[in-house]
Scaffold this motif. Structure first.
Motif, PDB file in Angstrom:
ATOM      1  N   ILE A 196      39.452  10.070 106.436  1.00 31.34           N
ATOM      2  CA  ILE A 196      38.264   9.580 105.739  1.00 31.34           C
ATOM      3  C   ILE A 196      38.641   8.992 104.384  1.00 31.34           C
ATOM      4  CG2 ILE A 196      36.130  10.293 104.591  1.00 31.34           C
ATOM      5  CD1 ILE A 196      35.794  10.066 107.554  1.00 31.34           C
ATOM      6  N   VAL A 197      39.503   9.706 103.655  1.00 33.73           N
ATOM      7  CA  VAL A 197      39.909   9.233 102.331  1.00 33.73           C
ATOM      8  C   VAL A 197      40.623   7.896 102.436  1.00 33.73           C
ATOM      9  CG1 VAL A 197      41.395   9.723 100.354  1.00 33.73           C
ATOM     10  CG2 VAL A 197      39.973  11.526 101.291  1.00 33.73           C
ATOM     11  N   ALA A 198      41.361   7.662 103.519  1.00 35.72           N
ATOM     12  CA  ALA A 198      42.067   6.389 103.690  1.00 35.72           C
ATOM     13  C   ALA A 198      41.104   5.210 103.724  1.00 35.72           C
ATOM     14  CB  ALA A 198      42.907   6.431 104.962  1.00 35.72           C
ATOM     15  N   LEU A 229      44.945  10.547  94.379  1.00 34.96           N
ATOM     16  CA  LEU A 229      44.405  11.786  93.809  1.00 34.96           C
ATOM     17  C   LEU A 229      43.376  12.421  94.744  1.00 34.96           C
ATOM     18  CD1 LEU A 229      43.994  10.885  90.026  1.00 34.96           C
ATOM     19  CD2 LEU A 229      45.780  12.252  91.108  1.00 34.96           C
ATOM     20  N   SER A 230      42.629  11.593  95.461  1.00 34.27           N
ATOM     21  CA  SER A 230      41.663  12.125  96.415  1.00 34.27           C
ATOM     22  C   SER A 230      42.372  12.846  97.553  1.00 34.27           C
ATOM     23  CB  SER A 230      40.792  10.990  96.969  1.00 34.27           C
ATOM     24  OG  SER A 230      40.037  10.371  95.946  1.00 34.27           O
ATOM     25  N   ILE A 231      43.485  12.281  98.010  1.00 37.94           N
ATOM     26  CA  ILE A 231      44.267  12.944  99.061  1.00 37.94           C
ATOM     27  C   ILE A 231      44.833  14.263  98.543  1.00 37.94           C
ATOM     28  CG2 ILE A 231      46.354  12.779 100.472  1.00 37.94           C
ATOM     29  CD1 ILE A 231      45.784   9.775 100.715  1.00 37.94           C
ATOM     30  N   LEU A 232      45.303  14.260  97.282  1.00 35.21           N
ATOM     31  CA  LEU A 232      45.776  15.505  96.679  1.00 35.21           C
ATOM     32  C   LEU A 232      44.666  16.545  96.667  1.00 35.21           C
ATOM     33  CD1 LEU A 232      47.803  17.251  95.102  1.00 35.21           C
ATOM     34  CD2 LEU A 232      47.032  16.084  93.003  1.00 35.21           C
ATOM     35  N   GLY A 233      43.454  16.127  96.300  1.00 37.59           N
ATOM     36  CA  GLY A 233      42.320  17.041  96.299  1.00 37.59           C
ATOM     37  C   GLY A 233      42.018  17.578  97.687  1.00 37.59           C
ATOM     38  N   ALA A 234      42.119  16.702  98.707  1.00 39.75           N
ATOM     39  CA  ALA A 234      41.889  17.141 100.086  1.00 39.75           C
ATOM     40  C   ALA A 234      42.934  18.164 100.515  1.00 39.75           C
ATOM     41  CB  ALA A 234      41.897  15.935 101.026  1.00 39.75           C
ATOM     42  N   LEU A 266      36.700  10.167  92.265  1.00 37.11           N
ATOM     43  CA  LEU A 266      37.495  10.614  93.408  1.00 37.11           C
ATOM     44  C   LEU A 266      36.601  10.813  94.628  1.00 37.11           C
ATOM     45  CD1 LEU A 266      39.798  13.248  91.636  1.00 37.11           C
ATOM     46  CD2 LEU A 266      40.172  10.786  91.942  1.00 37.11           C
ATOM     47  N   LEU A 267      37.246  10.977  95.768  1.00 35.46           N
ATOM     48  CA  LEU A 267      36.528  11.229  97.001  1.00 35.46           C
ATOM     49  C   LEU A 267      37.096  12.471  97.670  1.00 35.46           C
ATOM     50  CD1 LEU A 267      37.322   7.844  97.091  1.00 35.46           C
ATOM     51  CD2 LEU A 267      35.356   8.009  98.601  1.00 35.46           C
ATOM     52  N   THR A 268      36.324  13.015  98.584  1.00 39.71           N
ATOM     53  CA  THR A 268      36.828  14.099  99.414  1.00 39.71           C
ATOM     54  C   THR A 268      36.675  13.680 100.866  1.00 39.71           C
ATOM     55  OG1 THR A 268      36.701  16.476  99.834  1.00 39.71           O
ATOM     56  CG2 THR A 268      34.609  15.322  99.472  1.00 39.71           C
ATOM     57  N   GLY A 269      36.938  14.599 101.790  1.00 41.09           N
ATOM     58  CA  GLY A 269      36.858  14.250 103.197  1.00 41.09           C
ATOM     59  C   GLY A 269      35.539  14.675 103.814  1.00 41.09           C
ATOM     60  N   GLY A 270      35.478  14.595 105.131  1.00 36.17           N
ATOM     61  CA  GLY A 270      34.312  15.026 105.873  1.00 36.17           C
ATOM     62  C   GLY A 270      33.066  14.224 105.552  1.00 36.17           C
ATOM     63  N   ALA A 324      30.969  14.850 103.268  1.00 33.45           N
ATOM     64  CA  ALA A 324      30.867  14.654 101.819  1.00 33.45           C
ATOM     65  C   ALA A 324      31.635  13.407 101.398  1.00 33.45           C
ATOM     66  CB  ALA A 324      31.403  15.876 101.078  1.00 33.45           C
ATOM     67  N   GLY A 325      32.794  13.178 102.028  1.00 33.62           N
ATOM     68  CA  GLY A 325      33.562  11.977 101.731  1.00 33.62           C
ATOM     69  C   GLY A 325      32.832  10.722 102.147  1.00 33.62           C
ATOM     70  N   VAL A 326      32.195  10.768 103.314  1.00 33.41           N
ATOM     71  CA  VAL A 326      31.395   9.616 103.753  1.00 33.41           C
ATOM     72  C   VAL A 326      30.249   9.378 102.780  1.00 33.41           C
ATOM     73  CG1 VAL A 326      29.952   8.693 105.606  1.00 33.41           C
ATOM     74  CG2 VAL A 326      32.019   9.988 106.174  1.00 33.41           C
ATOM     75  N   ALA A 327      29.623  10.464 102.324  1.00 29.75           N
ATOM     76  CA  ALA A 327      28.531  10.331 101.358  1.00 29.75           C
ATOM     77  C   ALA A 327      29.021   9.735 100.048  1.00 29.75           C
ATOM     78  CB  ALA A 327      27.872  11.696 101.109  1.00 29.75           C
ATOM     79  N   PHE A 328      30.232  10.141  99.611  1.00 33.15           N
ATOM     80  CA  PHE A 328      30.819   9.547  98.407  1.00 33.15           C
ATOM     81  C   PHE A 328      31.050   8.052  98.595  1.00 33.15           C
ATOM     82  CE2 PHE A 328      32.504  13.614  96.405  1.00 33.15           C
ATOM     83  CZ  PHE A 328      31.859  13.414  95.200  1.00 33.15           C
ATOM     84  N   LEU A 329      31.606   7.663  99.745  1.00 37.93           N
ATOM     85  CA  LEU A 329      31.858   6.246 100.009  1.00 37.93           C
ATOM     86  C   LEU A 329      30.564   5.439  99.921  1.00 37.93           C
ATOM     87  CD1 LEU A 329      34.371   6.423 103.015  1.00 37.93           C
ATOM     88  CD2 LEU A 329      34.866   5.584 100.715  1.00 37.93           C
ATOM     89  N   ILE A 330      29.523   5.949 100.551  1.00 37.36           N
ATOM     90  CA  ILE A 330      28.241   5.236 100.518  1.00 37.36           C
ATOM     91  C   ILE A 330      27.673   5.221  99.106  1.00 37.36           C
ATOM     92  CG2 ILE A 330      25.843   5.299 101.350  1.00 37.36           C
ATOM     93  CD1 ILE A 330      26.931   6.476 103.978  1.00 37.36           C
ATOM     94  N   HIS A 331      27.808   6.336  98.400  1.00 36.47           N
ATOM     95  CA  HIS A 331      27.316   6.418  97.022  1.00 36.47           C
ATOM     96  C   HIS A 331      28.020   5.406  96.119  1.00 36.47           C
ATOM     97  CE1 HIS A 331      26.165   8.023  93.124  1.00 36.47           C
ATOM     98  NE2 HIS A 331      27.442   8.232  92.839  1.00 36.47           N
ATOM     99  N   TYR A 332      29.359   5.341  96.205  1.00 33.82           N
ATOM    100  CA  TYR A 332      30.115   4.409  95.369  1.00 33.82           C
ATOM    101  C   TYR A 332      29.819   2.957  95.733  1.00 33.82           C
ATOM    102  CZ  TYR A 332      32.971   8.360  93.745  1.00 33.82           C
ATOM    103  OH  TYR A 332      33.410   9.538  93.193  1.00 33.82           O
ATOM    104  N   ALA A 333      29.624   2.693  97.027  1.00 37.21           N
ATOM    105  CA  ALA A 333      29.414   1.311  97.474  1.00 37.21           C
ATOM    106  C   ALA A 333      28.003   0.810  97.210  1.00 37.21           C
ATOM    107  CB  ALA A 333      29.737   1.196  98.960  1.00 37.21           C
ATOM    108  N   THR A 334      27.009   1.720  97.240  1.00 37.17           N
ATOM    109  CA  THR A 334      25.612   1.284  97.150  1.00 37.17           C
ATOM    110  C   THR A 334      24.863   1.850  95.957  1.00 37.17           C
ATOM    111  OG1 THR A 334      24.767   3.138  98.480  1.00 37.17           O
ATOM    112  CG2 THR A 334      25.555   1.186  99.676  1.00 37.17           C
ATOM    113  N   GLY A 335      25.375   2.951  95.373  1.00 39.33           N
ATOM    114  CA  GLY A 335      24.646   3.599  94.291  1.00 39.33           C
ATOM    115  C   GLY A 335      23.572   4.557  94.769  1.00 39.33           C
ATOM    116  N   TRP A 336      23.465   4.735  96.095  1.00 41.20           N
ATOM    117  CA  TRP A 336      22.464   5.661  96.615  1.00 41.20           C
ATOM    118  C   TRP A 336      22.786   7.085  96.185  1.00 41.20           C
ATOM    119  CZ3 TRP A 336      22.217   3.647 102.372  1.00 41.20           C
ATOM    120  CH2 TRP A 336      21.674   2.360 102.370  1.00 41.20           C
TER     121      TRP A 336
END
Length: 203
Positions: free
Chosen positions: A164-166, A179-184, A38-42, A44-56
């Motif tokens: 961000i989640v979008a 589910l990420s939107i629900l979490g947000a 899942l992802l969150t916003g802000g 942290a959400g951007v960090a999740f996106l980068i983490h999922y896309a690159t593995g960083w």
């Protein structure tokens, strides 16, 4: 930011406990989200996106993304807020990396992770807000707008978080996004209901 009477101010040891407790709650939510994709916003959400896309590494990416926001925090919210926010971001980055070494989580239902993780993160952020701290990024903007215009920080952040989640359609499917939107929503309704200007004045 209006000062509270001296006898209502948080003492240094209370601030230390709050920063540790708040970031620990948020880190637990972050780990639950990361474990279920899942992802969150802000930021942290951007960090999740980068983490999922690159593995960083999530913690490192989260820490780096927040660096540009400290100038706004210092200018608009003051030195103490900025210092506490920097410490909170550093703690979250570190704890979120260390938690998998401290606890082992088995299977987690994604719906439960969305609700419980969102509530944990919202509660942790509420603790930080009440001790004149945040997790940087959009938290700084939301708190500034609340202090300046009286807008609810939770509602401001909810809109930003959902945007961000979008963007997550680039890295995951609609079910995890829902589910990420629900979490947000769970996270930000916690803030909206419990963090109102004038309701809590100790800093």
């Amino acid at each position: 930011m209006q000062d509270a009477p001296a006898d209502l101010r948080h003492r240094p040891h209370e601030d230390v406990q709050a920063l540790i407790t708040g970031t620990l709650f948020v880190a637990l939510g972050v780990v639950m989200f990361g474990r279920t994709g899942l992802l969150t916003g802000g930021t942290a959400g951007v960090a999740f996106l980068i983490h999922y896309a690159t593995g960083w590494n999530f913690g490192l990416v989260f820490f780096l993304i927040n660096l540009p926001f400290y100038g706004l925090a210092f200018q608009r919210m003051g030195r103490v807020f900025t210092l506490k926010t920097f410490v909170s971001v550093a703690l979250l980055a570190s704890i979120s990396n260390l938690l998998p070494q401290w606890i082992s989580l088995g299977a987690i239902n994604p719906v439960f992770a969305s609700v419980a993780g969102g509530l944990l993160m919202g509660t942790g952020m509420l603790i930080l807000f009440r001790h004149q701290a945040s997790l940087g990024g959009f938290n700084v903007l939301a708190l500034y707008l609340q202090e300046r215009y009286g807008w609810r920080a939770g509602f401001i952040q909810m809109g930003l978080d959902c945007a961000i989640v979008a963007l997550a359609f680039a890295v995951t499917d609609w079910w995890h996004i829902a589910l990420s939107i629900l979490g947000a929503v769970m996270l930000n309704q916690t803030l909206a209901l419990n963090h109102r200007k004038g309701r809590y004045v100790a800093i």
